[in-house]
Design an enzyme around this catalytic site. Sequence first.
Site, PDB file in Angstrom:
ATOM      1  N   SER A   9     -61.078  13.999 -59.496  1.00 55.82           N
ATOM      2  CA  SER A   9     -60.557  15.308 -59.899  1.00 55.82           C
ATOM      3  C   SER A   9     -61.653  16.345 -59.729  1.00 55.82           C
ATOM      4  O   SER A   9     -62.712  16.238 -60.353  1.00 55.82           O
ATOM      5  CB  SER A   9     -60.120  15.279 -61.363  1.00 55.82           C
ATOM      6  OG  SER A   9     -60.005  16.612 -61.828  1.00 55.82           O
ATOM      7  N   HIS A  34     -57.745  14.881 -56.278  1.00 50.52           N
ATOM      8  CA  HIS A  34     -56.841  15.310 -57.352  1.00 50.52           C
ATOM      9  C   HIS A  34     -57.216  16.738 -57.750  1.00 50.52           C
ATOM     10  O   HIS A  34     -58.355  17.024 -58.088  1.00 50.52           O
ATOM     11  CB  HIS A  34     -57.003  14.349 -58.531  1.00 50.52           C
ATOM     12  CG  HIS A  34     -56.079  14.603 -59.670  1.00 50.52           C
ATOM     13  ND1 HIS A  34     -54.783  14.141 -59.711  1.00 50.52           N
ATOM     14  CD2 HIS A  34     -56.266  15.269 -60.845  1.00 50.52           C
ATOM     15  CE1 HIS A  34     -54.219  14.497 -60.856  1.00 50.52           C
ATOM     16  NE2 HIS A  34     -55.095  15.193 -61.556  1.00 50.52           N
ATOM     17  N   ASP A  36     -56.464  19.781 -60.278  1.00 50.75           N
ATOM     18  CA  ASP A  36     -55.886  20.122 -61.571  1.00 50.75           C
ATOM     19  C   ASP A  36     -55.653  21.624 -61.682  1.00 50.75           C
ATOM     20  O   ASP A  36     -56.595  22.406 -61.805  1.00 50.75           O
ATOM     21  CB  ASP A  36     -56.832  19.666 -62.695  1.00 50.75           C
ATOM     22  CG  ASP A  36     -56.760  18.163 -62.901  1.00 50.75           C
ATOM     23  OD1 ASP A  36     -55.646  17.650 -63.076  1.00 50.75           O
ATOM     24  OD2 ASP A  36     -57.827  17.516 -62.885  1.00 50.75           O
ATOM     25  N   MET A  38     -54.186  24.643 -63.810  1.00 53.17           N
ATOM     26  CA  MET A  38     -53.836  25.000 -65.196  1.00 53.17           C
ATOM     27  C   MET A  38     -53.566  26.500 -65.274  1.00 53.17           C
ATOM     28  O   MET A  38     -54.313  27.300 -64.713  1.00 53.17           O
ATOM     29  CB  MET A  38     -54.994  24.648 -66.138  1.00 53.17           C
ATOM     30  CG  MET A  38     -55.448  23.195 -66.032  1.00 53.17           C
ATOM     31  SD  MET A  38     -56.664  22.786 -67.293  1.00 53.17           S
ATOM     32  CE  MET A  38     -57.163  21.139 -66.773  1.00 53.17           C
ATOM     33  N   HIS A  67     -51.856  18.403 -59.358  1.00 54.27           N
ATOM     34  CA  HIS A  67     -51.311  18.148 -60.698  1.00 54.27           C
ATOM     35  C   HIS A  67     -51.124  19.503 -61.365  1.00 54.27           C
ATOM     36  O   HIS A  67     -52.092  20.136 -61.783  1.00 54.27           O
ATOM     37  CB  HIS A  67     -52.319  17.257 -61.458  1.00 54.27           C
ATOM     38  CG  HIS A  67     -52.002  17.069 -62.903  1.00 54.27           C
ATOM     39  ND1 HIS A  67     -52.914  16.549 -63.793  1.00 54.27           N
ATOM     40  CD2 HIS A  67     -50.878  17.316 -63.621  1.00 54.27           C
ATOM     41  CE1 HIS A  67     -52.363  16.483 -64.997  1.00 54.27           C
ATOM     42  NE2 HIS A  67     -51.147  16.962 -64.925  1.00 54.27           N
ATOM     43  N   MET A  69     -50.269  21.773 -64.201  1.00 58.02           N
ATOM     44  CA  MET A  69     -50.083  21.921 -65.648  1.00 58.02           C
ATOM     45  C   MET A  69     -49.674  23.364 -65.877  1.00 58.02           C
ATOM     46  O   MET A  69     -50.462  24.199 -66.311  1.00 58.02           O
ATOM     47  CB  MET A  69     -51.395  21.564 -66.370  1.00 58.02           C
ATOM     48  CG  MET A  69     -51.674  20.071 -66.370  1.00 58.02           C
ATOM     49  SD  MET A  69     -53.416  19.667 -66.638  1.00 58.02           S
ATOM     50  CE  MET A  69     -53.987  19.669 -64.932  1.00 58.02           C
ATOM     51  N   MET A 138     -50.425  10.479 -68.145  1.00 55.30           N
ATOM     52  CA  MET A 138     -51.622  11.078 -68.750  1.00 55.30           C
ATOM     53  C   MET A 138     -52.179  10.126 -69.809  1.00 55.30           C
ATOM     54  O   MET A 138     -51.458   9.706 -70.711  1.00 55.30           O
ATOM     55  CB  MET A 138     -51.284  12.418 -69.430  1.00 55.30           C
ATOM     56  CG  MET A 138     -50.902  13.553 -68.503  1.00 55.30           C
ATOM     57  SD  MET A 138     -52.094  13.925 -67.194  1.00 55.30           S
ATOM     58  CE  MET A 138     -53.571  14.317 -68.135  1.00 55.30           C
ATOM     59  N   PHE A 144     -58.315  19.538 -70.454  1.00 53.39           N
ATOM     60  CA  PHE A 144     -59.779  19.445 -70.371  1.00 53.39           C
ATOM     61  C   PHE A 144     -60.206  18.129 -69.744  1.00 53.39           C
ATOM     62  O   PHE A 144     -59.551  17.103 -69.955  1.00 53.39           O
ATOM     63  CB  PHE A 144     -60.404  19.520 -71.775  1.00 53.39           C
ATOM     64  CG  PHE A 144     -59.970  20.710 -72.559  1.00 53.39           C
ATOM     65  CD1 PHE A 144     -60.661  21.913 -72.466  1.00 53.39           C
ATOM     66  CD2 PHE A 144     -58.846  20.642 -73.373  1.00 53.39           C
ATOM     67  CE1 PHE A 144     -60.235  23.026 -73.177  1.00 53.39           C
ATOM     68  CE2 PHE A 144     -58.409  21.749 -74.090  1.00 53.39           C
ATOM     69  CZ  PHE A 144     -59.101  22.948 -73.995  1.00 53.39           C
ATOM     70  N   GLY A 145     -61.311  18.157 -69.025  1.00 49.29           N
ATOM     71  CA  GLY A 145     -61.909  16.920 -68.542  1.00 49.29           C
ATOM     72  C   GLY A 145     -62.774  16.317 -69.642  1.00 49.29           C
ATOM     73  O   GLY A 145     -63.013  16.940 -70.681  1.00 49.29           O
ATOM     74  N   GLY A 146     -63.216  15.087 -69.421  1.00 47.32           N
ATOM     75  CA  GLY A 146     -64.202  14.481 -70.306  1.00 47.32           C
ATOM     76  C   GLY A 146     -63.702  14.000 -71.652  1.00 47.32           C
ATOM     77  O   GLY A 146     -64.492  13.836 -72.584  1.00 47.32           O
ATOM     78  N   ASP A 172     -54.332   9.289 -65.405  1.00 41.29           N
ATOM     79  CA  ASP A 172     -55.203  10.465 -65.375  1.00 41.29           C
ATOM     80  C   ASP A 172     -55.778  10.758 -66.749  1.00 41.29           C
ATOM     81  O   ASP A 172     -55.037  11.071 -67.681  1.00 41.29           O
ATOM     82  CB  ASP A 172     -54.366  11.661 -64.882  1.00 41.29           C
ATOM     83  CG  ASP A 172     -55.189  12.922 -64.696  1.00 41.29           C
ATOM     84  OD1 ASP A 172     -56.424  12.867 -64.826  1.00 41.29           O
ATOM     85  OD2 ASP A 172     -54.571  13.961 -64.405  1.00 41.29           O
ATOM     86  N   GLY A 174     -59.908  10.171 -68.811  1.00 45.73           N
ATOM     87  CA  GLY A 174     -60.767   9.201 -69.485  1.00 45.73           C
ATOM     88  C   GLY A 174     -61.013   7.925 -68.700  1.00 45.73           C
ATOM     89  O   GLY A 174     -61.432   6.919 -69.268  1.00 45.73           O
ATOM     90  N   GLY A 194     -62.524  12.388 -63.114  1.00 46.09           N
ATOM     91  CA  GLY A 194     -63.324  13.599 -62.936  1.00 46.09           C
ATOM     92  C   GLY A 194     -64.776  13.327 -63.271  1.00 46.09           C
ATOM     93  O   GLY A 194     -65.625  13.154 -62.389  1.00 46.09           O
TER      94      GLY A 194
HETATM   95  C1  DX5 Z   1     -56.873  16.772 -67.623  1.00 39.67           C
HETATM   96  C2  DX5 Z   1     -56.819  16.578 -66.125  1.00 39.67           C
HETATM   97  C3  DX5 Z   1     -57.581  15.395 -65.616  1.00 39.67           C
HETATM   98  C4  DX5 Z   1     -59.038  15.445 -65.913  1.00 39.67           C
HETATM   99  C5  DX5 Z   1     -59.659  14.114 -65.754  1.00 39.67           C
HETATM  100  O1  DX5 Z   1     -56.097  17.853 -67.967  1.00 39.67           O
HETATM  101  O2  DX5 Z   1     -55.483  16.419 -65.713  1.00 39.67           O
HETATM  102  O3  DX5 Z   1     -57.356  15.225 -64.226  1.00 39.67           O
HETATM  103  O4  DX5 Z   1     -59.713  16.345 -65.118  1.00 39.67           O
HETATM  104  O5  DX5 Z   1     -60.984  14.244 -66.125  1.00 39.67           O
HETATM  105  P1  DX5 Z   1     -61.821  13.046 -66.750  1.00 39.67           P
HETATM  106  O6  DX5 Z   1     -61.814  11.960 -65.711  1.00 39.67           O
HETATM  107  O7  DX5 Z   1     -63.125  13.668 -66.973  1.00 39.67           O
HETATM  108  O8  DX5 Z   1     -61.100  12.620 -68.017  1.00 39.67           O
HETATM  109 ZN    ZN Z   2     -55.036  15.794 -63.561  1.00 34.88          ZN
END
Ligand code: DX5
Ligand code: ZN
Length: 215
Positions: A9, A34, A36, A38, A67, A69, A138, A144-146, A172, A174, A194
């Site tokens: 991502s 991927h 993202d 938003m 993706h 959102m 999901m 958010f990532g991470g 997708d 974690g 990500g």
């Molecule tokens: C969350 C995103 C994911 C995210 C994954 O809203 O859809 O794609 O970036 O990031 P990690 O791998 O850091 O959880």
């Molecule tokens: Zn995503």
Amino acid sequence: MPDVKIAPSILSADFANLDAEVRDVLEGGADLLHLDVMDGHFVPNITFGPPVVKSLRRATDAVLDCHLMITEPTKYVESFVKAGADWVSIHVEAPDDIAAALKIIQDAGARPGIVLNPDTPVERAEPYLADVGLVLIMSVFPGFGGQSFIADVLDKVPALRALGYEGEISIDGGIAEETAPLAIAAGVDVMVAGTAVFGREDRAAAIRALRGSAA
Ligand code: DX5
Ligand code: ZN
């Protein structure tokens, strides 16, 4: 069983060096990218839109997995396909006409997909399963990532198969070295990552580690 696909991502990439970043992960063994998207409504964050997809399309032949959102997929999906997206996935929770949005994606020439939040049951996707080629599960709440992996969602993989769904299943959120084996064992086809790819210095080693091969 074919190897699981790894979809980094770009949310965790350096946006000022996106070209070099995507080249690095693709040369490092990533199978697709991927993206993202938003909108600041469906989720609290804002990322990017079709212009970035268009630039990435010029930079690579790799599959671009968008993706979305976003609250109003019917209004925007066509512009993502026109920008060069190969797969366009929308959230089943979006307060919009989901079937209509999936049809627009298909008619525009991309692969439609549906996304399920961690607390959304697979039954919500059931009416659309015949019309999609991807179900994105999901494993964190989007935005958010991470974040930490929610393992309970893995039950959705056999549940989707029990409903007769034969398309690809992606997970997708974690995904890291410790959680990837759980997702692989559950039978996912694609793992989005990500932080666990772009957050590492050696992206090829990071991708190998997610696949479960020696780094
Ligand atoms: C969350 C995103 C994911 C995210 C994954 O809203 O859809 O794609 O970036 O990031 P990690 O791998 O850091 O959880
Ligand atoms: Zn995503």
